[in-house]
Design an enzyme around this catalytic site. Structure first.
Site, mmCIF file in Angstrom:
data_model
loop_
_atom_site.group_PDB
_atom_site.id
_atom_site.type_symbol
_atom_site.label_atom_id
_atom_site.label_comp_id
_atom_site.label_asym_id
_atom_site.label_seq_id
_atom_site.Cartn_x
_atom_site.Cartn_y
_atom_site.Cartn_z
ATOM 1 N N GLY A 20 0.832 -1.202 0.000
ATOM 2 C CA GLY A 20 0.000 0.000 0.000
ATOM 3 C C GLY A 20 0.864 1.249 0.000
ATOM 4 N N ARG A 24 7.355 1.881 0.795
ATOM 5 C CA ARG A 24 7.691 0.462 0.950
ATOM 6 C C ARG A 24 8.171 -0.112 -0.394
ATOM 7 N NH1 ARG A 24 5.574 -2.223 5.819
ATOM 8 N NH2 ARG A 24 7.224 -1.310 7.068
ATOM 9 N N ARG A 43 2.206 10.986 -8.850
ATOM 10 C CA ARG A 43 1.561 11.117 -7.530
ATOM 11 C C ARG A 43 2.394 10.510 -6.400
ATOM 12 N NH1 ARG A 43 -4.333 12.095 -7.399
ATOM 13 N NH2 ARG A 43 -4.863 12.819 -9.468
ATOM 14 N N ARG A 87 -0.524 -8.793 -3.185
ATOM 15 C CA ARG A 87 -0.538 -7.691 -2.214
ATOM 16 C C ARG A 87 0.320 -8.076 -1.017
ATOM 17 N NH1 ARG A 87 -2.239 -3.972 1.196
ATOM 18 N NH2 ARG A 87 -3.484 -4.526 3.010
ATOM 19 N N THR A 90 -0.461 -4.904 5.632
ATOM 20 C CA THR A 90 -0.688 -5.172 7.052
ATOM 21 C C THR A 90 -2.178 -5.330 7.299
ATOM 22 O OG1 THR A 90 -0.799 -2.803 7.514
ATOM 23 C CG2 THR A 90 1.341 -3.874 7.818
ATOM 24 N N MET A 179 -7.805 -3.262 4.063
ATOM 25 C CA MET A 179 -8.629 -2.346 3.275
ATOM 26 C C MET A 179 -8.530 -2.507 1.753
ATOM 27 S SD MET A 179 -8.139 1.105 5.599
ATOM 28 C CE MET A 179 -9.594 1.888 4.926
ATOM 29 N N GLU A 180 -7.933 -3.574 1.257
ATOM 30 C CA GLU A 180 -7.680 -3.638 -0.197
ATOM 31 C C GLU A 180 -7.970 -4.965 -0.901
ATOM 32 O OE1 GLU A 180 -5.281 -2.574 1.989
ATOM 33 O OE2 GLU A 180 -5.386 -0.419 1.659
ATOM 34 N N ASP A 203 -1.428 -4.780 14.132
ATOM 35 C CA ASP A 203 -2.083 -4.368 15.372
ATOM 36 C C ASP A 203 -3.170 -5.376 15.723
ATOM 37 O OD1 ASP A 203 -3.028 -2.692 12.914
ATOM 38 O OD2 ASP A 203 -4.792 -2.864 14.187
HETATM 39 N N1 HPA Z 1 -8.091 -1.812 10.154
HETATM 40 C C1 HPA Z 1 -8.040 -1.636 8.826
HETATM 41 N N2 HPA Z 1 -6.919 -1.768 8.145
HETATM 42 C C2 HPA Z 1 -5.792 -2.075 8.802
HETATM 43 C C3 HPA Z 1 -5.793 -2.249 10.159
HETATM 44 C C4 HPA Z 1 -6.993 -2.111 10.866
HETATM 45 O O1 HPA Z 1 -7.034 -2.253 12.095
HETATM 46 N N3 HPA Z 1 -4.508 -2.550 10.539
HETATM 47 C C5 HPA Z 1 -3.773 -2.542 9.411
HETATM 48 N N4 HPA Z 1 -4.544 -2.263 8.361
#
Ligand code: HPA
Length: 234
Positions: A20, A24, A43, A87, A90, A179-180, A203
């Site tokens: 993303g 990176r 961009r 992909r 995280t 999210m992807e 996390d």
């Molecule tokens: N939520 C959405 N996307 C993420 C998160 C999360 O807690 N951690 C890493 N990408």
């Protein structure tokens, strides 16, 4: 050259790794690839092509969220003939027992996004990874002695989700929130290409635990090893 990618024909490899974060992509090119050349800076969404174990691999930043990855993956598939898209990102874990740094191989991706509704109306499509890439990533992780969890993730449009939808996803076996991936898998199906998502837990949404800079670096290297071995094998 496409709207958001400035590469010339032939500058992008058949297999592309998709972080993303564009920085990176730069880091991967500089630290994991040989003879890497930058083909895109439009961009600030860096894209590089180099070699790994003698085989061409590209790495392209996608930005965060499904609308952003959708733009880059559409252009990679439609204008640059990309066949495999992996992909590397995280996710947040939804089980308190899952540790920071664990690697999740996404077999499928649920979503709360209306992008699927726009395509399918009242039908509910199931975005799914390519089995060959998934198996190869799993086998490579085993060879590298890196443990992985294989299962479904949920691609949310809301990072700051006030409804705590993760609880419902968790009760249906979802392992991580990101999210992807749902859009990536859907586009791969549409264009008859192969896609996978390899995700590092950054996390834990239940406990609030988040990774330190040192953990992020180490676990990132694990994910990269799996991704690169898989990229050059298939
Ligand atoms: N939520 C959405 N996307 C993420 C998160 C999360 O807690 N951690 C890493 N990408």
């Amino acid at each position: 050259m496409s709207t958001h990618i400035a590469a010339k024909e032939g500058q992008i490899a058949e297999c592309v790794l998709l972080p993303g974060d564009p920085l990176r992509a730069k880091f991967i090119a500089e630290n994991f690839l040989e003879n890497a050349e930058c083909y895109n800076q439009v961009r600030g969404m860096y894209g590089y092509t180099g070699t790994y174990k003698g085989k061409r691999v590209s790495v392209q930043g996608t930005g965060m969220g499904q609308p952003s990855i959708s733009i880059y993956v559409n252009e990679l598939f439609q204008f640059y003939g990309v066949q495999k898209a992996i992909r590397i990102g995280t996710c947040g874990a939804v089980d308190e027992k899952v540790k920071i740094g664990e690697v999740i191989l996404a077999m499928s991706a649920c979503t709360d996004s209306c992008m699927l509704n726009q395509r399918f109306g009242s039908l509910h499509y199931a975005p799914t990874a390519d089995f060959g890439l998934l198996k190869s990533a799993y086998d490579n992780a085993q060879k590298l002695n890196i443990s992985t969890m294989v299962g479904s993730v949920a691609s949310s449009d809301l990072f700051y989700d006030e409804n705590n939808n993760w609880k419902l996803w968790k009760s249906y076996g979802v392992k991580g929130i990101e999210m992807e991936s749902a859009e990536l898998f859907t586009l791969a199906a549409k264009f008859n290409r192969k896609a996978l998502a390899i995700l590092t837990v950054s996390d834990n949404i239940v406990t609030g635990e988040a990774s330190s800079a040192e953990e992020r670096q180490k676990t990132f290297t694990n994910m990269m090893k799996i991704a690169l071995e898989t990229a050059v094998e298939n």
